[in-house]
Motif scaffolding. Structure first.
Motif, short mmCIF file in Angstrom:
data_model
loop_
_atom_site.label_atom_id
_atom_site.label_comp_id
_atom_site.label_asym_id
_atom_site.label_seq_id
_atom_site.Cartn_x
_atom_site.Cartn_y
_atom_site.Cartn_z
N LEU A 1 3.23 9.50 0.11
CA LEU A 1 3.25 9.37 -1.36
C LEU A 1 1.89 9.75 -1.95
O LEU A 1 1.80 10.45 -2.95
CB LEU A 1 3.62 7.94 -1.76
CG LEU A 1 3.60 7.65 -3.25
CD1 LEU A 1 4.59 8.53 -4.01
CD2 LEU A 1 3.90 6.18 -3.53
N ARG A 2 0.83 9.28 -1.29
CA ARG A 2 -0.52 9.60 -1.75
C ARG A 2 -0.73 11.12 -1.80
O ARG A 2 -1.28 11.66 -2.75
CB ARG A 2 -1.53 8.97 -0.78
CG ARG A 2 -2.78 8.45 -1.38
CD ARG A 2 -3.57 7.69 -0.35
NE ARG A 2 -3.05 6.36 -0.15
CZ ARG A 2 -3.37 5.33 -0.90
NH1 ARG A 2 -4.25 5.46 -1.87
NH2 ARG A 2 -2.84 4.14 -0.69
N ILE B 1 -2.77 3.89 -7.47
CA ILE B 1 -1.49 4.20 -6.81
C ILE B 1 -0.93 3.00 -6.05
O ILE B 1 0.29 2.76 -6.07
CB ILE B 1 -1.62 5.45 -5.90
CG1 ILE B 1 -0.23 5.92 -5.45
CG2 ILE B 1 -2.50 5.19 -4.70
CD1 ILE B 1 -0.22 7.28 -4.79
N ASP B 2 -1.78 2.21 -5.39
CA ASP B 2 -1.27 1.04 -4.66
C ASP B 2 -0.66 0.02 -5.63
O ASP B 2 0.39 -0.54 -5.37
CB ASP B 2 -2.38 0.38 -3.84
CG ASP B 2 -2.78 1.22 -2.64
OD1 ASP B 2 -1.94 2.02 -2.17
OD2 ASP B 2 -3.92 1.09 -2.17
N TYR C 1 2.55 1.37 -6.97
CA TYR C 1 3.58 1.33 -5.93
C TYR C 1 4.09 -0.11 -5.75
O TYR C 1 5.30 -0.34 -5.62
CB TYR C 1 3.00 1.87 -4.62
CG TYR C 1 3.97 1.81 -3.46
CD1 TYR C 1 5.16 2.55 -3.49
CD2 TYR C 1 3.72 1.01 -2.36
CE1 TYR C 1 6.06 2.49 -2.43
CE2 TYR C 1 4.60 0.94 -1.30
CZ TYR C 1 5.77 1.68 -1.35
OH TYR C 1 6.65 1.61 -0.31
N ARG D 1 1.64 13.39 -2.04
CA ARG D 1 2.49 13.97 -3.09
C ARG D 1 1.82 13.85 -4.45
O ARG D 1 1.79 14.81 -5.23
CB ARG D 1 3.85 13.26 -3.11
CG ARG D 1 4.83 13.82 -2.08
CD ARG D 1 5.87 12.80 -1.66
NE ARG D 1 6.75 12.36 -2.72
CZ ARG D 1 7.67 11.40 -2.59
NH1 ARG D 1 7.83 10.79 -1.45
NH2 ARG D 1 8.45 11.07 -3.58
N VAL D 2 1.27 12.67 -4.73
CA VAL D 2 0.64 12.45 -6.03
C VAL D 2 -0.64 13.28 -6.15
O VAL D 2 -0.91 13.87 -7.19
CB VAL D 2 0.36 10.94 -6.24
CG1 VAL D 2 -0.52 10.72 -7.46
CG2 VAL D 2 1.67 10.18 -6.41
N SER D 3 -1.39 13.37 -5.04
CA SER D 3 -2.60 14.20 -5.07
C SER D 3 -2.25 15.65 -5.38
O SER D 3 -2.95 16.32 -6.13
CB SER D 3 -3.30 14.15 -3.72
OG SER D 3 -4.00 12.96 -3.59
N SER E 1 -10.15 15.33 -4.96
CA SER E 1 -8.70 15.23 -5.06
C SER E 1 -8.21 13.79 -5.02
O SER E 1 -7.07 13.49 -5.29
CB SER E 1 -8.04 16.01 -3.94
OG SER E 1 -8.45 15.48 -2.70
N ILE F 1 0.29 16.72 -7.08
CA ILE F 1 0.65 16.82 -8.51
C ILE F 1 -0.61 16.87 -9.37
O ILE F 1 -0.76 17.72 -10.23
CB ILE F 1 1.51 15.60 -8.93
CG1 ILE F 1 2.86 15.64 -8.24
CG2 ILE F 1 1.70 15.56 -10.45
CD1 ILE F 1 3.62 14.33 -8.33
N GLN G 1 0.85 -1.19 0.00
CA GLN G 1 0.00 0.00 0.00
C GLN G 1 0.89 1.24 0.00
O GLN G 1 1.82 1.33 0.80
CB GLN G 1 -0.90 0.00 1.23
CG GLN G 1 -1.97 1.06 1.15
CD GLN G 1 -2.83 1.09 2.39
OE1 GLN G 1 -2.33 0.88 3.50
NE2 GLN G 1 -4.09 1.38 2.23
N ALA G 2 0.57 2.15 -0.89
CA ALA G 2 1.35 3.40 -0.96
C ALA G 2 1.16 4.16 0.36
O ALA G 2 0.08 4.16 0.94
CB ALA G 2 0.86 4.25 -2.13
N SER G 3 2.23 4.79 0.82
CA SER G 3 2.17 5.53 2.08
C SER G 3 1.30 6.78 1.93
O SER G 3 1.06 7.25 0.81
CB SER G 3 3.58 5.94 2.51
OG SER G 3 4.07 6.90 1.62
#
Lengths: 295, 191
Positions: free
Chosen positions: A64-65, B20-21, B24, A67-69, B13, A71, A59-61
């Motif tokens: 990171l979530r 993303i998961d 990743y 940061r991408v949001s 948002s 962007i 699972q993305a941290s």
């Protein structure tokens, strides 16, 4: 090839939903009548089910979530903003033209103005890559500090002398880094202590990590070339020609700034404002007045 | 413009990051390093935004994002071949937060935790070629054709790699789970 061999070669295709039409029908018919193939199918299904039970495997941290949001949202906003502004300008220009049909809708000066405004709008859109790198540096500095606190980043150089740090990094990092030989004592009392340094990786290149201790608090300073990352975002504090960017990442305060071709990130859990954090080290330096009162 | 259109239409948002998961996980499988994986995912979104004008409406967005991620990583590897060796901030660290939201009882939570732990360990022991093909199929559910597009290889190669990957994974899992996992002969890997 026997019917069983043929069936077994199709088991993965069947499980992956890649068998169609008559092939799928023949496969089902054979499975219904062959216990051995049925057993093999069950084994493959068990493996597949086991793997699928572990979804998502990673699972993305939250960092990171976020940061991408950032962007995505900044890019979408930029994408929406420029045409809207342009539409309003064009509307303003068009309105007098609609009032008087005898006058041309566009004057050449107005067209030039619209063109210029469009070019400027594109020029001043914040470069995404630059912002991404600045954010990545803040996050990397916080992660590095966390690793250091957890004992995963032992110092390669142990020294209390700034000159030793400067000499040690010479030739090791792809930039010139000199640690100022500032006083660590006030009225004979040591306020902070230089612990040591080591190299760390930042986006495929070396970064210089130097650590300090103060009042049982650990502080780290991460330095990279400003070609790798700049200082952006966060709460801005102006001091002379420098702009400090105060960020909060989890429990850490990260202050970034760029000067003389380098970008710095100071990470700590010290209480107080960014300005007060700066004063910790600068209180005995010539520039301490810059940090001693709020602007 | 599918990518951004989807984002705009929701006005939230969180939209646009539904993959993303998965991205990743794929980045971790390729880089085996959390920091590199996060940078790779971030760069993928930046490139995707830049390239979205070239995305056809009929193109699978998910597959497209995975293709971008892999291309960014291959470019990064090419750049690194000429770069000096660097120390890693998180050398050896492969721990990421576990997702046990769907688990109900403590026993289920424990079993789920153990399974995920063993599966992750087995995946990391696979050769890179096997790691990525099995992740794209079993966790991301891309079709053979979509995987072939991401990996830039024929569908037949995807099938043979997948068969080899499953056979190897079964072997590794049998050893990790010892007797608690049904270790049959399985289907044979074919070239």
């Amino acid at each position: 090839m026997s019917a069983c061999d043929n069936c077994r070669s199709m088991i993965p295709l069947f499980l992956d939903d890649e068998l169609r039409g008559s092939e799928a029908e023949h496969f089902r018919e054979h499975i219904a009548s062959c216990a051995d193939c049925r057993e093999l199918l069950a084994e493959e299904q068990a493996l597949s089910q086991l793997l699928r039970r572990t979804r998502p495997l990673y699972q993305a941290s939250e960092v990171l979530r976020a940061r991408v949001s950032d962007i995505l949202s900044s890019e979408v906003n930029a994408d929406l903003r420029a045409p809207e502004r342009l539409r309003r300008r064009v509307l303003r220009i068009l309105t007098p033209g609609l009032r008087s049909v005898t006058q041309p809708a566009f004057h050449w000066k107005q067209l030039v103005a619209v063109g210029l405004a469009t070019v400027l709008a594109f020029l001043f859109l914040p470069p995404v890559t630059q912002r991404v790198r600045a954010n990545a540096f803040v996050v990397a500095a916080a992660e590095t500090h966390r690793s250091y606190l957890e004992g995963n980043l032992p110092m390669e150089l142990h020294t209390a002398t700034p000159a030793d740090v400067t000499a040690w990094f010479a030739g090791k990092v792809p930039f010139h880094f000199r640690l100022p030989d500032s006083q660590q004592h006030v009225n004979g009392q040591q306020i902070y202590r230089l612990v040591g340094s080591r190299l760390v990786n930042f986006r495929g290149t070396y970064a210089a990590l130097t650590t300090y201790e103060m009042q049982e608090q650990k502080i780290s300073l991460l330095v990279v070339s400003d070609r790798s990352a700049g200082a952006e975002g966060g709460e801005e504090v102006q001091s002379g020609r420098l702009t400090f960017h105060n960020h909060t990442v989890g429990n850490f305060k990260v202050i970034t700034w760029s000067t003389h071709g380098l970008t710095y990130a100071l990470v700590s859990s010290l209480p107080g404002s960014a300005r007060q954090s700066c004063l910790v080290c600068h209180q005995n330096m010539a520039d301490h007045l810059r940090f001693s009162h709020d602007q | 413009m599918v990518f951004l259109d989807a984002f705009k239409s929701t006005g939230e948002s969180t939209a646009g990051i539904e993959h993303i998961d998965g991205l990743y996980g794929y980045a971790l499988v390729l880089t085996r390093n959390r920091t590199d994986a996060e940078d790779l995912v971030q760069e993928t979104y930046v490139r995707a935004i830049r390239a979205m004008g070239r995305l056809r409406d009929d193109r699978n967005v998910k597959g497209w994002l995975f293709t971008i991620l892999r291309n960014v990583w291959l470019n990064e590897l090419r750049g690194r071949r000429n770069a000096p060796e660097t120390l890693d901030v998180e050398a050896g660290e492969m721990t990421v937060s576990l997702v046990d939201n769907n688990m109900k009882s403590p026993h289920d939570t424990y079993v789920g935790h153990l399974e995920r732990h063993h599966v992750r360990e087995a995946i990391q022991r696979l050769p890179e070629e096997a790691r990525e093909v099995i992740l794209l199929r079993e966790w991301e559910e891309l079709s053979y054709q979509e995987i072939a597009t991401v990996l830039d290889c024929p569908v037949g190669t995807v099938m043979s790699r997948l068969a080899r990957a499953r056979a190897k994974l079964r072997e590794l899992l049998c050893s990790l789970f010892q007797n608690s996992y049904p270790c049959g002969e399985g289907t044979e890997a074919t070239e």
